[in-house]
Design an enzyme around this catalytic site. Structure first.
Site, PDB file in Angstrom:
ATOM      1  N   GLY A 285      74.194  67.690 -15.475  1.00  0.00           N
ATOM      2  CA  GLY A 285      74.246  67.007 -16.779  1.00  0.00           C
ATOM      3  C   GLY A 285      74.687  67.947 -17.900  1.00  0.00           C
ATOM      4  O   GLY A 285      75.439  67.559 -18.791  1.00  0.00           O
TER       5      GLY A 285
ATOM      6  N   LYS B 139      82.301  56.633 -10.183  1.00  0.00           N
ATOM      7  CA  LYS B 139      82.285  57.596  -9.070  1.00  0.00           C
ATOM      8  C   LYS B 139      80.880  57.628  -8.488  1.00  0.00           C
ATOM      9  O   LYS B 139      79.957  58.162  -9.096  1.00  0.00           O
ATOM     10  CB  LYS B 139      82.686  59.009  -9.511  1.00  0.00           C
ATOM     11  CG  LYS B 139      82.996  59.865  -8.264  1.00  0.00           C
ATOM     12  CD  LYS B 139      82.843  61.331  -8.465  1.00  0.00           C
ATOM     13  CE  LYS B 139      81.457  61.864  -8.266  1.00  0.00           C
ATOM     14  NZ  LYS B 139      80.871  61.686  -6.916  1.00  0.00           N
TER      15      LYS B 139
ATOM     16  N   GLU C 250      61.794  70.438 -10.375  1.00  0.00           N
ATOM     17  CA  GLU C 250      61.929  69.134  -9.720  1.00  0.00           C
ATOM     18  C   GLU C 250      62.197  69.359  -8.225  1.00  0.00           C
ATOM     19  O   GLU C 250      63.182  70.012  -7.861  1.00  0.00           O
ATOM     20  CB  GLU C 250      63.095  68.360 -10.353  1.00  0.00           C
ATOM     21  CG  GLU C 250      63.224  66.950  -9.835  1.00  0.00           C
ATOM     22  CD  GLU C 250      64.425  66.206 -10.429  1.00  0.00           C
ATOM     23  OE1 GLU C 250      65.507  66.800 -10.551  1.00  0.00           O
ATOM     24  OE2 GLU C 250      64.257  65.013 -10.758  1.00  0.00           O
TER      25      GLU C 250
ATOM     26  N   CYS D 149      63.602  60.037 -10.004  1.00  0.00           N
ATOM     27  CA  CYS D 149      63.662  60.972 -11.140  1.00  0.00           C
ATOM     28  C   CYS D 149      62.411  60.941 -12.003  1.00  0.00           C
ATOM     29  O   CYS D 149      61.956  61.963 -12.490  1.00  0.00           O
ATOM     30  CB  CYS D 149      64.878  60.654 -11.997  1.00  0.00           C
ATOM     31  SG  CYS D 149      64.956  58.904 -12.436  1.00  0.00           S
TER      32      CYS D 149
ATOM     33  N   GLY E  46      72.115  61.940 -13.165  1.00  0.00           N
ATOM     34  CA  GLY E  46      72.041  62.965 -12.125  1.00  0.00           C
ATOM     35  C   GLY E  46      71.160  64.119 -12.566  1.00  0.00           C
ATOM     36  O   GLY E  46      70.303  63.967 -13.453  1.00  0.00           O
ATOM     37  N   SER E  47      71.371  65.257 -11.966  1.00  0.00           N
ATOM     38  CA  SER E  47      70.488  66.402 -12.217  1.00  0.00           C
ATOM     39  C   SER E  47      70.730  66.987 -13.606  1.00  0.00           C
ATOM     40  O   SER E  47      71.822  66.845 -14.177  1.00  0.00           O
ATOM     41  CB  SER E  47      70.742  67.478 -11.166  1.00  0.00           C
ATOM     42  OG  SER E  47      72.069  67.961 -11.293  1.00  0.00           O
TER      43      SER E  47
HETATM   44  P1  NAD Z   1      73.776  65.733  -9.050  1.00  0.00           P
HETATM   45  O1  NAD Z   1      73.659  66.086 -10.484  1.00  0.00           O
HETATM   46  O2  NAD Z   1      73.925  66.816  -8.064  1.00  0.00           O
HETATM   47  O3  NAD Z   1      75.029  64.757  -8.822  1.00  0.00           O
HETATM   48  C1  NAD Z   1      75.170  63.571  -9.580  1.00  0.00           C
HETATM   49  C2  NAD Z   1      76.634  63.147  -9.579  1.00  0.00           C
HETATM   50  O4  NAD Z   1      77.391  64.123 -10.288  1.00  0.00           O
HETATM   51  C3  NAD Z   1      77.270  63.042  -8.192  1.00  0.00           C
HETATM   52  O5  NAD Z   1      78.077  61.885  -8.146  1.00  0.00           O
HETATM   53  C4  NAD Z   1      78.124  64.301  -8.118  1.00  0.00           C
HETATM   54  O6  NAD Z   1      79.251  64.152  -7.283  1.00  0.00           O
HETATM   55  C5  NAD Z   1      78.565  64.443  -9.566  1.00  0.00           C
HETATM   56  N1  NAD Z   1      79.013  65.783  -9.961  1.00  0.00           N
HETATM   57  C6  NAD Z   1      78.603  66.984  -9.468  1.00  0.00           C
HETATM   58  N2  NAD Z   1      79.266  67.984 -10.092  1.00  0.00           N
HETATM   59  C7  NAD Z   1      80.090  67.413 -11.002  1.00  0.00           C
HETATM   60  C8  NAD Z   1      81.026  67.926 -11.946  1.00  0.00           C
HETATM   61  N3  NAD Z   1      81.239  69.231 -12.087  1.00  0.00           N
HETATM   62  N4  NAD Z   1      81.707  67.045 -12.729  1.00  0.00           N
HETATM   63  C9  NAD Z   1      81.491  65.717 -12.608  1.00  0.00           C
HETATM   64  N5  NAD Z   1      80.629  65.171 -11.713  1.00  0.00           N
HETATM   65  C10 NAD Z   1      79.926  66.012 -10.933  1.00  0.00           C
HETATM   66  O7  NAD Z   1      72.506  64.808  -8.738  1.00  0.00           O
HETATM   67  P2  NAD Z   1      72.057  64.204  -7.338  1.00  0.00           P
HETATM   68  O8  NAD Z   1      71.556  65.311  -6.479  1.00  0.00           O
HETATM   69  O9  NAD Z   1      73.097  63.289  -6.827  1.00  0.00           O
HETATM   70  O10 NAD Z   1      70.832  63.265  -7.790  1.00  0.00           O
HETATM   71  C11 NAD Z   1      69.540  63.709  -8.012  1.00  0.00           C
HETATM   72  C12 NAD Z   1      69.282  63.979  -9.476  1.00  0.00           C
HETATM   73  O11 NAD Z   1      69.533  62.827 -10.276  1.00  0.00           O
HETATM   74  C13 NAD Z   1      67.835  64.350  -9.749  1.00  0.00           C
HETATM   75  O12 NAD Z   1      67.796  65.441 -10.632  1.00  0.00           O
HETATM   76  C14 NAD Z   1      67.273  63.100 -10.410  1.00  0.00           C
HETATM   77  O13 NAD Z   1      66.153  63.346 -11.215  1.00  0.00           O
HETATM   78  C15 NAD Z   1      68.453  62.618 -11.196  1.00  0.00           C
HETATM   79  N6  NAD Z   1      68.323  61.196 -11.534  1.00  0.00           N
HETATM   80  C16 NAD Z   1      68.078  60.832 -12.835  1.00  0.00           C
HETATM   81  C17 NAD Z   1      67.899  59.480 -13.159  1.00  0.00           C
HETATM   82  C18 NAD Z   1      67.578  59.026 -14.570  1.00  0.00           C
HETATM   83  O14 NAD Z   1      67.639  57.824 -14.826  1.00  0.00           O
HETATM   84  N7  NAD Z   1      67.228  59.901 -15.484  1.00  0.00           N
HETATM   85  C19 NAD Z   1      68.014  58.512 -12.158  1.00  0.00           C
HETATM   86  C20 NAD Z   1      68.270  58.920 -10.853  1.00  0.00           C
HETATM   87  C21 NAD Z   1      68.431  60.268 -10.546  1.00  0.00           C
END
Ligand code: NAD
Length: 490
Positions: free
Chosen positions: A244, A186, A392, A295, A239-240
């Protein structure tokens, strides 16, 4: 401005771009779609199908059905088909780079130089690794004939963020597919284009149907199914930290292993004996790369008191030279941020930081009058008790603090729950190693920030993740389960 290739034009002309399920392109059950916006000019680039709960369930069923055959073919055959996929990605690397630049807003030359080739290399790295590594280990035991075997899980569900859609997708699916799993992906709602394009290339490469499935859609719908469906045997989330935690909770309830790669708030400690020109150049680059939407990048600059003035002057000079343009322009060094929501959030942070006492030493607390979602490189300075030091921001913004002693610098780095990546800048090799060991995170970099290579594990701890990381031999085994087989010797 770079001209779109014919393949990119044809890809974007689909109305909408469907999901990729079981080797075919499929509009969603309700024919819902979402508009994908170009952050450089706010125009609609294309429309993408939105997957319903049933659509994602179909994809999971397809992946489950494809698993027995995919895991049973020899590692040589799997490596061969994956390398064919990598070769096609390389053939269409300009298309992939253009889609990243259009969709995310990133500088096309960064996409050409890093995102795309590094993503492709990942598929090749893990394809080679499965030919070298033993998935079976004989155990030397008294009275027992025993061995341990590493076996792929089955269906692995991937949920990705919007900042490095292609590279992160490859970092995830590369090892999972090579280990013999099938995948349901996804992508982020707002940047699904390069991931969907990979579906076309997977089809052309002859990756069997159902092995790769791509279901664009909302996190709360498509993402949720991935974390709860009984046939998804492992979840990999990038993701965030906030989302997470939800994913971790969901996976916990369903007893699914979850690889969580989360947010960060990297510290860069610059000692007075550092090469200040080099540090200023490196750290300016850290917040302009991908418009600071990285990130692991350095967003807290912790500078030894005696050199702070010199450092600030030099880093300002570097940042003021940054060429800020639409990502598709050849000279672009920094594009817009990804969306209006992201632009508003960054401005809000800067304003709150200033209200809490930070000094604005470069940049602006309002968005510039431009067609797209731009934010200039911004520097704030103050103490640790400021929202911009603690949270962040995910934009081209750094927060500067000062320190007197090494202990004080380490305290500043370690005072947050995040633990993704930090760096230390000094000409003393001994001090560099000492401080690198004391900074709590998955990655400590020396005289550089954002250092990546295959074979160099990368991942976070504490608020930044628990997943064991990516890019290394361990990652391959993270996508397998252990099985012991033992027979007492009569
Ligand atoms: P986000 O957490 O808002 O979304 C990430 C993904 O999760 C998206 O595809 C979103 O649709 C999905 N999602 C949201 N709610 C969900 C739920 N309830 N159940 C399942 N999936 C769900 O993050 P973002 O705004 O897309 O990305 C930015 C964040 O990602 C920043 O915090 C960044 O630091 C982090 N990030 C981490 C790394 C790493 O390797 N550690 C790499 C890139 C980005």
């Amino acid at each position: 401005m770079n001209q779109l290739t014919d393949k990119v034009k044809a890809f974007l002309a689909q109305d909408p771009i469907p999901a990729f399920v079981n080797g075919t392109w499929k509009k969603g059950e309700f024919e819902d779609c979402s508009e994908i916006e170009n952050p450089a000019n706010k125009e609609v680039l294309t429309k993408v199908s939105q997957s319903s709960k049933n659509d994602v369930e179909d994809a999971i069923e397809a992946a489950d059905k494809a698993f027995p055959q995919w895991k049973s073919i020899s590692p040589q055959q799997r490596a061969e088909v994956l390398k064919r996929f990598a070769d096609l990605c390389e053939r269409d690397s300009e298309e992939l780079a253009q889609l990243e630049a259009l969709d995310v807003g990133k500088a096309i030359n960064n996409a050409r130089g890093f995102d795309v080739p590094f993503g492709i290399e990942c598929i090749r790295y893990f394809s080679d690794l499965i030919l070298e590594k033993d998935f079976e280990q004989k155990l030397e035991l008294e009275g027992i004939n025993g061995k341990q075997v590493r076996i792929p899980f089955g269906v692995v569900g991937f949920i990705f963020p919007w900042n490095f859609p292609l590279t992160l997708c490859m970092w995830g699916i590369g090892p999972a597919l090579a280990a013999g799993n099938t995948v349901v992906i996804k992508p982020a709602e707002i940047t699904p284009l390069s991931t969907l394009y990979l579906g076309k290339l997977a089809q052309e490469a002859g990756i069997p149907e159902g092995v790769i499935n791509i279901v664009p859609g909302k996190g709360s719908v498509a993402g949720e199914v991935i974390t709860t469906h009984p046939k998804v045997k492992c979840v990999s989330f990038t993701g965030s930290s906030a989302v997470g935690k939800l994913i971790g909770q969901n996976c916990g309830i369903h007893l699914k292993p979850a690889k969580l790669e989360l947010g960060g708030k990297g510290g860069a400690v610059v000692f007075e004996d550092a090469d200040i020109d080099h540090a200023a150049e490196g750290l300016a680059g850290a917040i302009t790369l991908n418009t600071g939407q990285v990130c692991c990048t350095a967003t807290r600059w912790i500078i030894q008191e005696d050199v702070v003035d010199e450092f600030v002057e030099k880093v300002k000079a570097n940042l003021q030279k940054t060429v800020i343009q639409p990502g598709m322009m050849e000279e672009c060094e920094m594009g817009p941020v990804v969306s209006k929501k992201q632009q508003d959030s960054i401005i809000d942070y800067i304003q709150k930081g200033i209200k809490e006492g930070a000094q604005l030493i470069l940049g602006a607390d309002v968005a510039p009058e431009k067609e797209g979602y731009y934010i200039p490189p911004t520097l704030l300075m103050g103490d640790q008790n400021n929202i911009c030091f603690k949270e962040e921001i995910f934009g081209p913004v750094a927060y500067i603090t000062t320190f007197k002693t090494e202990e004080e610098a380490i305290q500043q780095v370690n005072c947050l729950d995040y633990g993704l990546a930090n760096s230390v800048w000094t000409t003393s090799a001994e001090k560099a190693q000492r401080v690198a060991l004391e900074m709590v995170s998955g990655n400590s970099w020396v005289n550089a920030h954002n250092v990546f290579a295959y074979g160099l594990p990368y991942g976070g701890v504490n608020g930044s993740g628990n997943g064991g990381g990516v890019n290394s031999i361990e990652t391959l085994f993270d996508y397998t389960r252990g099985l012991t087989i033992a027979e007492p010797i009569a």
